[in-house]
Design a protein around this motif. Sequence first.
Motif, PDB file in Angstrom:
ATOM      1  N   THR A 130       0.793  -1.001  -0.238  1.00  0.00           N
ATOM      2  CA  THR A 130       0.142   0.174  -0.123  1.00  0.00           C
ATOM      3  C   THR A 130       0.733   1.370   0.035  1.00  0.00           C
ATOM      4  OG1 THR A 130      -0.184   0.046   2.345  1.00  0.00           O
ATOM      5  CG2 THR A 130      -1.726  -1.326   1.219  1.00  0.00           C
ATOM      6  N   GLY A 131       2.198   1.368   0.497  1.00  0.00           N
ATOM      7  CA  GLY A 131       2.806   2.589   0.738  1.00  0.00           C
ATOM      8  C   GLY A 131       2.505   3.027   1.870  1.00  0.00           C
ATOM      9  N   LEU A 132       1.772   2.576   2.848  1.00  0.00           N
ATOM     10  CA  LEU A 132       1.377   3.149   4.257  1.00  0.00           C
ATOM     11  C   LEU A 132       2.688   2.484   5.061  1.00  0.00           C
ATOM     12  CD1 LEU A 132      -2.310   2.306   4.111  1.00  0.00           C
ATOM     13  CD2 LEU A 132      -1.273   4.580   4.082  1.00  0.00           C
ATOM     14  N   LYS A 133       2.828   3.242   6.439  1.00  0.00           N
ATOM     15  CA  LYS A 133       3.871   2.804   6.903  1.00  0.00           C
ATOM     16  C   LYS A 133       3.843   2.092   8.187  1.00  0.00           C
ATOM     17  CE  LYS A 133       6.146   5.601   4.244  1.00  0.00           C
ATOM     18  NZ  LYS A 133       7.338   4.859   3.290  1.00  0.00           N
ATOM     19  N   LYS A 134       2.821   2.039   8.830  1.00  0.00           N
ATOM     20  CA  LYS A 134       2.716   1.180  10.366  1.00  0.00           C
ATOM     21  C   LYS A 134       1.159   0.649  10.420  1.00  0.00           C
ATOM     22  CE  LYS A 134       6.192   2.686  12.983  1.00  0.00           C
ATOM     23  NZ  LYS A 134       7.154   3.179  11.948  1.00  0.00           N
ATOM     24  N   VAL A 135       1.182  -0.339  11.127  1.00  0.00           N
ATOM     25  CA  VAL A 135      -0.176  -1.040  11.147  1.00  0.00           C
ATOM     26  C   VAL A 135      -0.543  -1.554  12.660  1.00  0.00           C
ATOM     27  CG1 VAL A 135      -1.538  -3.296  10.631  1.00  0.00           C
ATOM     28  CG2 VAL A 135       0.413  -2.361   9.096  1.00  0.00           C
ATOM     29  N   PHE A 136      -1.668  -1.278  13.166  1.00  0.00           N
ATOM     30  CA  PHE A 136      -2.202  -1.694  14.522  1.00  0.00           C
ATOM     31  C   PHE A 136      -3.221  -2.655  14.303  1.00  0.00           C
ATOM     32  CE2 PHE A 136      -5.147  -1.818  17.909  1.00  0.00           C
ATOM     33  CZ  PHE A 136      -4.435  -1.963  18.764  1.00  0.00           C
ATOM     34  N   PHE A 137      -3.179  -3.895  14.708  1.00  0.00           N
ATOM     35  CA  PHE A 137      -3.903  -5.078  14.711  1.00  0.00           C
ATOM     36  C   PHE A 137      -4.983  -4.941  15.659  1.00  0.00           C
ATOM     37  CE2 PHE A 137      -0.378  -6.830  11.931  1.00  0.00           C
ATOM     38  CZ  PHE A 137      -1.075  -6.734  10.876  1.00  0.00           C
ATOM     39  N   SER A 138      -6.258  -5.502  15.336  1.00  0.00           N
ATOM     40  CA  SER A 138      -7.355  -5.475  16.051  1.00  0.00           C
ATOM     41  C   SER A 138      -8.323  -6.785  15.888  1.00  0.00           C
ATOM     42  CB  SER A 138      -8.236  -4.109  16.178  1.00  0.00           C
ATOM     43  OG  SER A 138      -8.853  -4.128  14.831  1.00  0.00           O
ATOM     44  N   ASN A 139      -9.389  -6.732  16.184  1.00  0.00           N
ATOM     45  CA  ASN A 139     -10.162  -8.000  16.086  1.00  0.00           C
ATOM     46  C   ASN A 139     -11.271  -7.689  14.958  1.00  0.00           C
ATOM     47  OD1 ASN A 139      -8.961  -9.356  18.401  1.00  0.00           O
ATOM     48  ND2 ASN A 139      -9.793  -7.666  19.328  1.00  0.00           N
ATOM     49  N   SER A 140     -11.603  -6.504  14.852  1.00  0.00           N
ATOM     50  CA  SER A 140     -12.700  -6.231  13.963  1.00  0.00           C
ATOM     51  C   SER A 140     -12.614  -4.993  13.316  1.00  0.00           C
ATOM     52  CB  SER A 140     -14.144  -6.119  14.910  1.00  0.00           C
ATOM     53  OG  SER A 140     -13.922  -4.957  15.643  1.00  0.00           O
ATOM     54  N   GLY A 141     -13.568  -4.850  12.039  1.00  0.00           N
ATOM     55  CA  GLY A 141     -13.538  -3.489  11.609  1.00  0.00           C
ATOM     56  C   GLY A 141     -13.956  -2.149  12.457  1.00  0.00           C
ATOM     57  N   ALA A 142     -14.845  -2.537  13.424  1.00  0.00           N
ATOM     58  CA  ALA A 142     -15.146  -1.327  14.372  1.00  0.00           C
ATOM     59  C   ALA A 142     -14.058  -1.082  15.165  1.00  0.00           C
ATOM     60  CB  ALA A 142     -16.450  -1.895  15.147  1.00  0.00           C
ATOM     61  N   GLU A 143     -13.227  -2.153  15.482  1.00  0.00           N
ATOM     62  CA  GLU A 143     -12.034  -1.731  16.310  1.00  0.00           C
ATOM     63  C   GLU A 143     -10.983  -0.867  15.580  1.00  0.00           C
ATOM     64  OE1 GLU A 143     -10.808  -4.693  19.334  1.00  0.00           O
ATOM     65  OE2 GLU A 143     -12.351  -5.857  18.127  1.00  0.00           O
ATOM     66  N   ALA A 144     -10.953  -1.411  14.311  1.00  0.00           N
ATOM     67  CA  ALA A 144      -9.804  -0.680  13.467  1.00  0.00           C
ATOM     68  C   ALA A 144     -10.351   0.765  13.119  1.00  0.00           C
ATOM     69  CB  ALA A 144      -9.842  -1.355  11.983  1.00  0.00           C
TER      70      ALA A 144
END
Length: 389
Positions: A92-106
């Motif tokens: 994507t060219g994005l730099k960082k990712v935070f992982f969660s459990n669902s779309g609402a949490e994202a």
Amino acid sequence: MSELQVKDTRYIAGTYGRFPVEIVSGKGSVYKDTDGKKYIDMGTGIGVNAFGVCDKKWVSAVKKQLNKVQHTSNLYYTNPCADLAEKLCLKTGLKKVFFSNSGAEANECAIKVARKYGKEHKGEEYFNIITLKNSFHGRTVTTLSATGQDVFHKEFKPLTEGFLYADANDCEGLIKLVSENKACAIMIECVQGEGGVNVLNKNFVLTAYELCQKNDMLLIVDEVQTGNGRTGKLYAYMHYGILPDVVTTAKGLGGGLPIGACMIGEKAEFTLGKSDHGSTFGGNPVCSAGAISVIDRLTEEFLSEVKRKSKLIVTTLENAKGIKSVSGMGLMLGVETEKPASEVVKECIKKGVLCLTAKTKVRLLPALNIPDKQLKKALEIIKSVCADE
């Protein structure tokens, strides 16, 4: 009611209007119920089973990780979540990712990023986030507040403050909201799924992007349903030639296991620091392994097949008897029918096809790899139901 339905009604909170179908097994794009009846799946668990039911490669990846470690927590370094984050950033060219459990949490994470960014770069009063009418961003109190639909608000007030709603595709209205309010972000879905499978036009998306660039705001694109190949590109924003500041996704990413991701671009990549956010299960090794098996197969060649199948659906259904129009993108399509959408869905179930609704439309979210034979059969059944045949 069957024994299962009685038990479900007695012990599970009554938040779902379930159809009288008891799924017991499945393979690919076909489910089987307790009576052995088969159904062609045109909903994929609301856009989750990207490669269908019990996909061989996905099952293998998940089982392999299960035999190593199923969970540790984010107190330690684990894989394959780091590998998944790397793949998402490189693609994507994005730099960082935070992982969660669902779309609402994202989306909750994206909102926190935007609020903190606004405070640090513009001042404490820059906390407002502009979203769109008819949007849908989740069912937590804050993501409901971000959702621009009163029908989801009425039972849960007071809502989280600081959300303003623009009309989709109204550039002048969006410009006015930005000029008259102290906002830190604009949050959009390129295709409004729950809102009726409505596609944003390019001029509007570019206007939102340019407003964020000009006013030092973050552009957040919610790709919970549109992402991971669903629209014929890896992410729907790629159809518009932009790179958002924050992208959220879930559903199809895990291929059937719960995982969400908030991907953060260069402008805000260092906004979140230690203890600013967290998740016990986020980046779970098993869910991440399943997600890698999905992401690795979303090649340009594969995505061209998604576009071909999309065209097949549209050309088959548009102008057919009982069908007014077809909207959407890729394999995320809304069919406006002369009969009420809920009636069409019920009749399709009787004839062995599982569909969804979105407002007044029949919503189709088939597996990205659904075989042509099954797809064509499902479409003929949908056509016959819409035509009263």
